[in-house]
Design an enzyme around this catalytic site. Structure first.
Site, mmCIF file in Angstrom:
data_model
loop_
_atom_site.group_PDB
_atom_site.id
_atom_site.type_symbol
_atom_site.label_atom_id
_atom_site.label_comp_id
_atom_site.label_asym_id
_atom_site.label_seq_id
_atom_site.Cartn_x
_atom_site.Cartn_y
_atom_site.Cartn_z
ATOM 1 N N GLU A 1 0.888 -1.171 0.000
ATOM 2 C CA GLU A 1 0.000 0.000 0.000
ATOM 3 C C GLU A 1 0.917 1.209 0.000
ATOM 4 O OE1 GLU A 1 -3.109 -0.074 -0.332
ATOM 5 O OE2 GLU A 1 -3.359 -2.225 -0.078
ATOM 6 N N CYS B 1 -2.981 8.690 3.337
ATOM 7 C CA CYS B 1 -2.619 8.192 2.006
ATOM 8 C C CYS B 1 -3.744 8.408 1.018
ATOM 9 C CB CYS B 1 -2.300 6.710 2.098
ATOM 10 S SG CYS B 1 -3.640 5.776 2.863
HETATM 11 P P1 NAP Z 1 8.142 5.112 4.684
HETATM 12 O O1 NAP Z 1 9.193 6.063 5.010
HETATM 13 O O2 NAP Z 1 8.184 4.415 3.386
HETATM 14 O O3 NAP Z 1 8.108 4.059 5.878
HETATM 15 C C1 NAP Z 1 7.145 3.057 5.910
HETATM 16 C C2 NAP Z 1 7.594 1.951 6.827
HETATM 17 O O4 NAP Z 1 8.713 1.300 6.256
HETATM 18 C C3 NAP Z 1 8.050 2.424 8.190
HETATM 19 O O5 NAP Z 1 7.619 1.506 9.161
HETATM 20 C C4 NAP Z 1 9.557 2.425 8.058
HETATM 21 O O6 NAP Z 1 10.192 2.269 9.287
HETATM 22 C C5 NAP Z 1 9.742 1.203 7.217
HETATM 23 N N1 NAP Z 1 11.016 1.122 6.545
HETATM 24 C C6 NAP Z 1 11.698 2.089 5.916
HETATM 25 N N2 NAP Z 1 12.826 1.605 5.394
HETATM 26 C C7 NAP Z 1 12.866 0.302 5.703
HETATM 27 C C8 NAP Z 1 13.787 -0.751 5.468
HETATM 28 N N3 NAP Z 1 14.891 -0.557 4.756
HETATM 29 N N4 NAP Z 1 13.509 -1.975 5.949
HETATM 30 C C9 NAP Z 1 12.392 -2.200 6.656
HETATM 31 N N5 NAP Z 1 11.482 -1.240 6.913
HETATM 32 C C10 NAP Z 1 11.715 -0.009 6.452
HETATM 33 O O7 NAP Z 1 6.714 5.797 4.769
HETATM 34 P P2 NAP Z 1 6.146 6.744 5.916
HETATM 35 O O8 NAP Z 1 6.853 8.043 5.793
HETATM 36 O O9 NAP Z 1 6.117 6.062 7.225
HETATM 37 O O10 NAP Z 1 4.656 6.892 5.470
HETATM 38 C C11 NAP Z 1 4.205 7.911 4.607
HETATM 39 C C12 NAP Z 1 3.911 7.350 3.251
HETATM 40 O O11 NAP Z 1 3.079 6.219 3.380
HETATM 41 C C13 NAP Z 1 3.183 8.329 2.401
HETATM 42 O O12 NAP Z 1 3.792 8.365 1.144
HETATM 43 C C14 NAP Z 1 1.777 7.768 2.303
HETATM 44 O O13 NAP Z 1 1.120 8.078 1.100
HETATM 45 C C15 NAP Z 1 2.008 6.302 2.433
HETATM 46 N N6 NAP Z 1 0.861 5.641 3.012
HETATM 47 C C16 NAP Z 1 0.147 4.768 2.233
HETATM 48 C C17 NAP Z 1 -0.967 4.137 2.768
HETATM 49 C C18 NAP Z 1 -1.790 3.182 1.948
HETATM 50 O O14 NAP Z 1 -2.657 2.519 2.519
HETATM 51 N N7 NAP Z 1 -1.563 3.059 0.672
HETATM 52 C C19 NAP Z 1 -1.341 4.374 4.085
HETATM 53 C C20 NAP Z 1 -0.595 5.256 4.839
HETATM 54 C C21 NAP Z 1 0.501 5.887 4.293
HETATM 55 P P3 NAP Z 1 10.965 3.510 9.980
HETATM 56 O O15 NAP Z 1 9.941 4.520 10.282
HETATM 57 O O16 NAP Z 1 11.565 2.898 11.188
HETATM 58 O O17 NAP Z 1 11.966 3.971 8.970
#
Ligand code: NAP
Length: 693
Positions: A260, A299
């Site tokens: 997602e 999102c």
């Molecule tokens: P993100 O930076 O991609 O992080 C998402 C998750 O991935 C976090 O738990 C992060 O942990 C983890 N992560 C990052 N790098 C990783 C790695 N190398 N290995 C394992 N895990 C890793 O996204 P975010 O900033 O939290 O969320 C915002 C984004 O999510 C926005 O772009 C939004 O549109 C999208 N979103 C989509 C949905 C949907 O349902 N489609 C819902 C909500 C949000 P850490 O925080 O510890 O780095």
């Protein structure tokens, strides 16, 4: 709430673990003060996976779908009682009480709905049968049935920072019902709230040990130890999703990876929805609500405001007026409309994104400098005013590619419906798009024009204004997830959510073996014709395959004419031989289909009071051949499935009803659904089973 800068715990292999190092400091989004520290240093990731597979999986799989769903129901009730504690901590994420409602209450409601849907739509069994049996051979000695059984691994959920509670619960409840253990890895920024909720879940003792583990901090070498039996359910940015989906183990082991990701969702104003119409007002309300709820950090938020060119100025102007009145500040103050972003880092990212969008558009809400923040320090907290951009050229690429994950949207003017469709599709795959129109033909053109690029389409007009659930709110009943840029994943959607954690298998073979394997009677399998009437038996005394064979009954001309008069069904095919002279199916007058069903019920009914409580309906009715006046019919009624209910003294029994004529030709076949009392219930008649005989 934890003391200042306490290290968050991880729940691994049946105990709470605290990393020995300093970790990373997490700060309050409103005050900038430290909230907690986070680190997973020293966590045994392989051990956690093993614990889930060895301890959690078997414990969950020992239960039926309904028993697991009851755990989710109990969990929802338990968390609901503790929601004030969660709401209090949620303030540190910058969320207002209203915002936290989406996350905390939304997560609890989703857990409850998944539980209820599972109990309504899944059998009280350990295997789910997908669709009807397939007849695969001419003589019926070889049949097929699709089934779902739980994955034998672990669901690893990796969640975004914006929904620390909902993000976990909307994935946990389906996994529990499916019978698959979960490891949760929340986003670091807001992991303190997830940690608190997990602490309460573990304390409750509701879930069996191993069903839920928590990683606060990085996932370390977790991915190296995944196998094809596990599943990753990821929510977050496209960049992270791409990295993780490309992990060598994920690729080599074909680990299920549901993504997602971000998406640039649109809201389209129909050409009919001029200023002054209800739809115009609803549209503006929705855009305001979407870009300000959770400070635009959803999102599903509306990023692209696609409006008819002749009304686009009015849309932008009304948005500017409405947003100018917005009160930004301390999320704990009930008068606050919009709180802070989740962190300063997040605010920096949004500012950068707005700068890129401003290259191809102009800000209509000002540059946000000097905005008022009430009850909080504007610099210490991650506050940002809502920003609306207007793009004269709505096709400029950044408008369709740059996600400003905050209170930001861009107004894109369009000429005709085709152009609106093209603009919507330029998002290259979105979670949700909405349309505000009162014109059915516009609705059809736009829905069919953009559906393939969207996971969900949300239509609004004046008729549903009071009840519509909002563009940005994924509902547990409906699918969430979109194609392309949105990640191509799928979550929720009622019991679909459960099936995502299970493997579908086509089981094919002789009817008796397939019946035994899948726990449902297959056409062609043996029938156990019993001396007593199976409808006189309590639920525990029934077995799949138990059969009642009725006496025959001849259908006379008087029967048909009486039925026609009595019911008013005087369709010519039952009464007028001459009118059937050139009929393609009937040689002469035929009995009513409903008469055949009614007589069939009269032939198989067990009349005395007893375990049979109610007829709850029939499905899959097919009339296979005409019944002519003078034909004789009889019925074989065979127990197909038996599904007790956990919380009621009765269960559901489905019967195969096969009606044949005197030549042995099947004239009707259907599935009859009944409520049958358990023996434990004695002769207590019923408890709101519904239906009527
Ligand atoms: P993100 O930076 O991609 O992080 C998402 C998750 O991935 C976090 O738990 C992060 O942990 C983890 N992560 C990052 N790098 C990783 C790695 N190398 N290995 C394992 N895990 C890793 O996204 P975010 O900033 O939290 O969320 C915002 C984004 O999510 C926005 O772009 C939004 O549109 C999208 N979103 C989509 C949905 C949907 O349902 N489609 C819902 C909500 C949000 P850490 O925080 O510890 O780095």
């Amino acid at each position: 709430m934890m003391g200042d800068a306490d290290m968050l715990g991880s729940y691994a292999q049946g105990r709470w673990y605290t990393a020995p190092d300093d970790g990373v400091e997490l700060r309050n989004a409103v005050t900038g003060e430290p909230v907690a520290r986070i680190s997973s240093t020293g966590l045994d990731m392989a051990g956690m996976l093993d614990h889930g597979r060895r301890v959690g999986g078997p414990a969950l799989r020992a239960l039926t779908f309904h028993q697991r769903a009851m755990l989710c129901k109990a969990l929802a009730a338990y968390l609901h009682e503790r929601r004030d504690e969660f709401h209090a901590l949620s303030l540190a994420t910058g969320a207002t009480r209203h915002d936290a409602g989406f996350d905390i209450d939304g997560g609890i409601i989703t857990t409850r709905v998944i539980s209820s849907k599972a109990r309504q739509q899944l059998p009280n069994d350990t295997v789910y049968r997908d669709g009807a049996p397939e007849r695969l051979s001419r003589r019926g000695t070889f049949v097929g049935q699709h089934v779902y059984t739980p994955l034998r691994g672990v669901v690893v959920q990796i969640n975004a920072f914006n929904f620390p509670v909902w993000g976990m619960l909307e994935k946990l409840a389906p996994a529990v019902v499916a019978g698959v253990p979960t490891i949760v890895k929340p986003a670091s920024q807001t992991a303190y709230l997830t940690e608190l909720v997990v602490r309460r879940i573990i304390e409750s003792g509701i879930l069996p040990e191993g069903a839920l583990q928590l990683i606060c901090g990085s996932t370390g070498d977790l991915f190296d130890h995944l196998t094809g039996r596990d599943m990753v359910a990821f929510t977050g940015s496209a960049a992270t999703a791409t990295t993780l989906a490309g992990h060598p183990t994920v690729l080599a082991e074909a680990v299920r990876f549901n993504a997602e990701r971000d998406s640039l969702n649109c809201a389209i104003l129909g050409a009919d929805a001029k200023p002054g119409t209800a739809e115009f007002d609803l549209y503006v309300d929705e855009v305001v609500s979407e870009i300000t709820a959770k400070a635009g950090q959803r999102c599903t938020a509306i990023r692209r405001v696609i409006a008819p060119r002749e009304h686009a100025d009015a849309v932008a102007g009304t948005l500017r007026e409405r947003l100018a009145k917005l009160r930004i500040g301390d999320p704990a103050d009930p008068a606050t409309d919009m709180g802070a972003l989740a962190s300063h880092g997040q605010r920096d990212e949004v500012r950068d994104a707005v700068a890129r969008l401003a290259d191809v558009s102009e800000l209509v809400t000002g540059d946000g400098a000097g905005f008022a923040v009430h009850g909080a320090d504007a610099e210490a907290g991650a506050f940002l005013p809502p920003q609306v951009l207007y793009a004269d050229d709505p096709t400029a690429p950044p408008l369709h590619t740059v996600e400003a994950f905050g209170p930001v949207c861009a107004v894109l003017p369009y000429g005709g419906t085709d152009e609106a469709i093209e603009l919507a599709r330029m998002g290259d795959g979105s979670l949700v798009g909405s349309l505000f129109t009162y014109d059915p033909s516009i609705a059809r053109d736009i829905v069919l024009g953009v559906a393939a690029d969207h996971g969900r389409l949300h239509l609004v007009n004046r008729d549903c204004a009071d009840e519509q659930t909002g563009h940005g709110s994924p509902l547990p009943h409906m699918v969430h997830g979109g194609p392309g840029r949105a990640g191509g994943g799928e979550e929720l959607g009622g019991v679909r959510a459960v099936l995502h954690c299970m493997q579908r298998t086509a089981v094919q073979g002789p009817p008796d073996l397939v019946t035994a394997a899948v726990g449902a009677w297959m056409p062609g399998a043996g029938r156990n014709v019993t001396d007593d009437h199976p409808m006189a038996r309590y639920l525990e005394d029934l077995a799949v395959g138990d059969t009642f064979v009725s006496e025959p009954r001849t259908i006379t001309t008087d029967d048909v004419e009486h039925f026609a008069e009595f019911t008013g069904d005087r369709f010519y095919a039952h009464l007028d031989d001459a009118a059937l002279a050139h009929h393609p199916f009937f040689e002469r007058r035929v009995a009513h289909g409903y008469l055949v069903l009614s007589f069939a019920a009269g032939l198989f009914v067990y009349t005395d009071p007893g375990p049979l409580l109610a007829n709850q309906g029939l499905t899959e009715l097919r009339f296979g051949a005409p019944v002519y006046l003078g034909d004789t019919i009889s019925v074989a009624l065979t127990c197909k499935t038996i599904s007790p209910r956990e919380d009621q003294p009765y269960g559901e029994v489905r019967w195969d009803a096969m009606v044949i004529n005197d030549d042995g030709v099947e004239v009707a076949n259907y599935e009859l659904i009944t409520a049958v009392a358990t023996r434990a219930a004695g002769d207590r008649p019923h408890d709101g089973a519904g239906g009527a005989r």
